[in-house]
Motif scaffolding. Structure first.
Motif, mmCIF file in Angstrom:
data_model
loop_
_atom_site.group_PDB
_atom_site.id
_atom_site.type_symbol
_atom_site.label_atom_id
_atom_site.label_comp_id
_atom_site.label_asym_id
_atom_site.label_seq_id
_atom_site.Cartn_x
_atom_site.Cartn_y
_atom_site.Cartn_z
ATOM 1 N N VAL A 273 51.416 21.719 -26.051
ATOM 2 C CA VAL A 273 50.488 20.702 -25.544
ATOM 3 C C VAL A 273 49.160 21.389 -25.268
ATOM 4 O O VAL A 273 49.107 22.382 -24.530
ATOM 5 C CB VAL A 273 51.034 20.040 -24.261
ATOM 6 C CG1 VAL A 273 50.053 19.005 -23.728
ATOM 7 C CG2 VAL A 273 52.400 19.402 -24.531
ATOM 8 N N LEU A 274 48.080 20.872 -25.854
ATOM 9 C CA LEU A 274 46.770 21.517 -25.722
ATOM 10 C C LEU A 274 45.716 20.492 -25.327
ATOM 11 O O LEU A 274 45.640 19.412 -25.904
ATOM 12 C CB LEU A 274 46.386 22.198 -27.032
ATOM 13 C CG LEU A 274 45.094 23.020 -27.031
ATOM 14 C CD1 LEU A 274 45.201 24.191 -28.008
ATOM 15 C CD2 LEU A 274 43.880 22.165 -27.396
ATOM 16 N N GLY A 275 44.922 20.842 -24.328
ATOM 17 C CA GLY A 275 43.824 19.988 -23.907
ATOM 18 C C GLY A 275 42.578 20.793 -23.608
ATOM 19 O O GLY A 275 42.655 21.972 -23.249
ATOM 20 N N LYS A 281 42.879 18.380 -18.086
ATOM 21 C CA LYS A 281 43.364 17.708 -16.876
ATOM 22 C C LYS A 281 44.397 16.659 -17.241
ATOM 23 O O LYS A 281 45.443 16.537 -16.600
ATOM 24 C CB LYS A 281 42.187 17.064 -16.135
ATOM 25 C CG LYS A 281 42.546 16.515 -14.769
ATOM 26 C CD LYS A 281 41.309 15.966 -14.053
ATOM 27 C CE LYS A 281 41.609 15.732 -12.570
ATOM 28 N NZ LYS A 281 40.474 15.159 -11.842
ATOM 29 N N LEU A 282 44.114 15.878 -18.286
ATOM 30 C CA LEU A 282 45.016 14.819 -18.723
ATOM 31 C C LEU A 282 46.349 15.397 -19.185
ATOM 32 O O LEU A 282 47.420 14.906 -18.789
ATOM 33 C CB LEU A 282 44.327 14.037 -19.847
ATOM 34 C CG LEU A 282 44.970 12.765 -20.376
ATOM 35 C CD1 LEU A 282 43.893 11.887 -21.023
ATOM 36 C CD2 LEU A 282 46.066 13.034 -21.392
ATOM 37 N N THR A 283 46.313 16.431 -20.021
ATOM 38 C CA THR A 283 47.558 16.978 -20.570
ATOM 39 C C THR A 283 48.363 17.742 -19.528
ATOM 40 O O THR A 283 49.600 17.731 -19.566
ATOM 41 C CB THR A 283 47.277 17.881 -21.779
ATOM 42 O OG1 THR A 283 46.304 18.878 -21.419
ATOM 43 C CG2 THR A 283 46.754 17.070 -22.950
ATOM 44 N N SER A 284 47.687 18.414 -18.602
ATOM 45 C CA SER A 284 48.439 19.098 -17.540
ATOM 46 C C SER A 284 49.121 18.084 -16.633
ATOM 47 O O SER A 284 50.279 18.250 -16.239
ATOM 48 C CB SER A 284 47.526 20.017 -16.719
ATOM 49 O OG SER A 284 46.614 19.283 -15.923
ATOM 50 N N ASN A 305 45.506 25.061 -21.712
ATOM 51 C CA ASN A 305 44.349 24.346 -21.154
ATOM 52 C C ASN A 305 43.097 25.165 -21.403
ATOM 53 O O ASN A 305 42.926 26.247 -20.824
ATOM 54 C CB ASN A 305 44.530 24.104 -19.661
ATOM 55 C CG ASN A 305 45.446 22.938 -19.331
ATOM 56 O OD1 ASN A 305 45.710 22.646 -18.180
ATOM 57 N ND2 ASN A 305 45.951 22.261 -20.340
ATOM 58 N N LEU A 306 42.240 24.661 -22.271
ATOM 59 C CA LEU A 306 40.982 25.319 -22.598
ATOM 60 C C LEU A 306 39.861 24.771 -21.730
ATOM 61 O O LEU A 306 39.629 23.561 -21.687
ATOM 62 C CB LEU A 306 40.638 25.089 -24.072
ATOM 63 C CG LEU A 306 41.520 25.807 -25.100
ATOM 64 C CD1 LEU A 306 41.505 25.070 -26.428
ATOM 65 C CD2 LEU A 306 41.034 27.239 -25.295
ATOM 66 N N LEU A 339 45.917 29.126 -19.058
ATOM 67 C CA LEU A 339 44.650 28.556 -18.600
ATOM 68 C C LEU A 339 43.547 29.490 -19.071
ATOM 69 O O LEU A 339 43.525 30.660 -18.691
ATOM 70 C CB LEU A 339 44.626 28.434 -17.074
ATOM 71 C CG LEU A 339 45.794 27.688 -16.415
ATOM 72 C CD1 LEU A 339 45.660 27.739 -14.898
ATOM 73 C CD2 LEU A 339 45.854 26.255 -16.902
ATOM 74 N N ILE A 340 42.628 28.996 -19.893
ATOM 75 C CA ILE A 340 41.628 29.851 -20.520
ATOM 76 C C ILE A 340 40.250 29.529 -19.967
ATOM 77 O O ILE A 340 39.824 28.373 -19.961
ATOM 78 C CB ILE A 340 41.675 29.687 -22.046
ATOM 79 C CG1 ILE A 340 43.060 30.116 -22.549
ATOM 80 C CG2 ILE A 340 40.580 30.501 -22.719
ATOM 81 C CD1 ILE A 340 43.358 29.723 -23.978
ATOM 82 N N CYS A 341 39.568 30.554 -19.476
ATOM 83 C CA CYS A 341 38.268 30.369 -18.834
ATOM 84 C C CYS A 341 37.239 31.325 -19.424
ATOM 85 O O CYS A 341 37.579 32.227 -20.196
ATOM 86 C CB CYS A 341 38.374 30.583 -17.320
ATOM 87 S SG CYS A 341 38.758 32.284 -16.824
#
Length: 445
Positions: A273-275, A281-284, A305-306, A339-341
């Motif tokens: 699952v990727l968002g 926020k939606l996919t998490s 989560n990108l 979680l990618i920042c």
């Protein structure tokens, strides 16, 4: 002078006639209240030209927003007094009286989300190789939906039909991975599909280089993520952040945990699952919201989560205004989270009410106060060093400043959308590979 008058008169006639011409979708748009160019953008696939397409086989599911009475959705009073959300299959711990205030807030909108379309993109090799699009369900087509006031409830029936269709396809095609994607704020349906193509094509390139068995099915969710293209759209921020949570709790929850991961579905496959941004926020939220359902579901294998536009404090028991038990106990619902920042992300850099998980502020917060985030492992991305999971259950917060560093074409937000380059796709494949191929040891913690 006479020529000028004639020209002005012609312009007037053209403007007048353009206002009076009905479009292919105008009757149903009027019934839903989704007419006008700002709302048409979110059912672009329902139009006749079919020029917007995935570049590979898969599905696009459209979620839209309308006044409750227009689509037959339960009223706000029904939700509060009569448990009007029961169609989502929430368990007894998640009725109106027992859910948290933040969930009540996002579920009590004057408008309601509804499932408006499901389109399939498939490979057609006769007589020329190409991708064709077909309607699995389209609420704008009277042959699928006779009465617009049945749109809300009909979405549940169509989603169950989609579950059966999807599982048949997974079994017949011996699918190895199911991917669920969602993009963020200001991504209309056409833009979202463009971004799906940009990101997933590069992931497939890396998969092909790996020589691993990789036979994926792609599912993309599009949602009403902007108000308009003018300056007032900036004020939609709080509305859209709530919309992302609402869809994650409701329709995306069902798409993921009922249609894809239901215990009814016996086929073996991995789920990624990727968002991006509000899509993260939606996919998490969808991933964690399996806890709300009566029917059990299997855990997600990998949540990516990108540049997430939600608070890192959702993963903390003791910090912030957004903590939730679902996120703190994330490993009940997903095996791995990335979680990618980036420090170069200007869009989420200065989240004023909380440190957004996509900004470097979150990375530094976890680095400085690890006791507040005991389940998060930090990784500083370095070129030439593989970015992988080490344990069977692990949550990584990855500082990818080295490769997320430039502004994407016409995107803004600094490097907020610099996620379509080769380095990022290589990192994503390394995460996918380590999570979904082979065995990892149990956590050492």
């Amino acid at each position: 002078m006479k020529i000028q008058i004639q020209a002005l008169w012609l312009i007037f006639v053209l403007l007048l006639s353009s206002c009076s011409v009905n479009s292919y979708l105008s009757e149903r748009e009027k019934e839903f209240g989704t007419s006008g160019k700002n709302k048409w953008l979110f059912h672009r696939l329902s139009d006749r030209d079919k020029g917007t397409s995935l570049a590979f086989p898969g599905y696009v599911i459209g979620i839209e927003k309308a006044k409750r009475k227009n689509i037959g959705a339960p009223s706000r009073k029904d939700i509060r007094k009569n448990n009007g959300l029961q169609s989502f299959g929430f368990n007894e711990r998640n009725n109106w009286d027992s859910i948290s205030n933040i969930k009540r807030w996002v579920l009590n909108d004057v408008k309601s989300m509804f499932l408006s379309s499901i389109f399939e993109f498939s490979s057609d090799q006769k007589p020329v190789d190409r991708i064709t699009v077909s309607s699995i369900y389209d609420a704008y087509d009277p042959s699928f939906l006779a009465d617009s006031k049945n749109a809300y409830q009909n979405g549940f029936d169509e989603l169950e039909k989609f579950r059966i269709l999807l599982m048949e396809s997974i079994t017949q095609k011996k699918v190895t991975h199911v991917f669920l994607f969602c993009m963020g704020w200001n991504s209309d349906q056409q833009e979202a599909i463009r971004n799906f193509n940009s990101l997933f094509l590069k992931i497939m390139d890396n998969a092909n280089l790996s020589k691993e068995e990789f036979n994926p099915i792609f599912i993309g969710i599009t949602w009403p993520s902007l108000w308009n293209e003018g300056f007032t759209n900036a004020f939609s921020f709080f509305n859209k952040t709530n919309d992302a949570d609402e869809i994650g709790i409701t329709w995306a929850n069902l798409i993921l945990n009922k249609a894809i991961l239901s215990e009814k579905n016996k086929a073996k496959f991995k789920t990624v699952v990727l968002g991006h941004s509000f899509g993260a926020k939606l996919t998490s939220r969808a991933t964690m919201s399996s806890s709300m359902l009566k029917e059990p579901s299997k855990p997600v294998d990998l949540l990516i989560n990108l540049q997430s536009a939600y608070s890192i404090n959702r993963y903390s028991k003791i910090k912030g205004i957004e903590p939730t038990a679902d996120y703190v106990n994330w490993n009940k619902y997903v095996h791995h989270i990335a979680l990618i920042c980036s420090e170069n992300d200007g869009a989420v850099k200065n989240g004023f009410y909380a440190p957004f998980a996509g900004g470097i502020r979150s990375y530094n917060r976890v680095l400085s106060h690890p006791e507040q985030y005991p389940n998060i492992d930090l990784v500083a991305y370095k070129k030439g060093v593989a970015t992988t999971f080490k344990y069977a259950e692990q949550l990584l917060l990855i500082d990818a400043s080295e490769i997320i560093r430039q502004e994407a074409y016409k995107k803004g937000g600094g490097a907020h959308s610099d996620i379509y380059n080769k380095e990022v796709s290589k990192m994503l494949w390394e995460l996918i590979h380590s999570s979904t191929y082979g065995q990892l040891p149990d956590n050492a913690k």
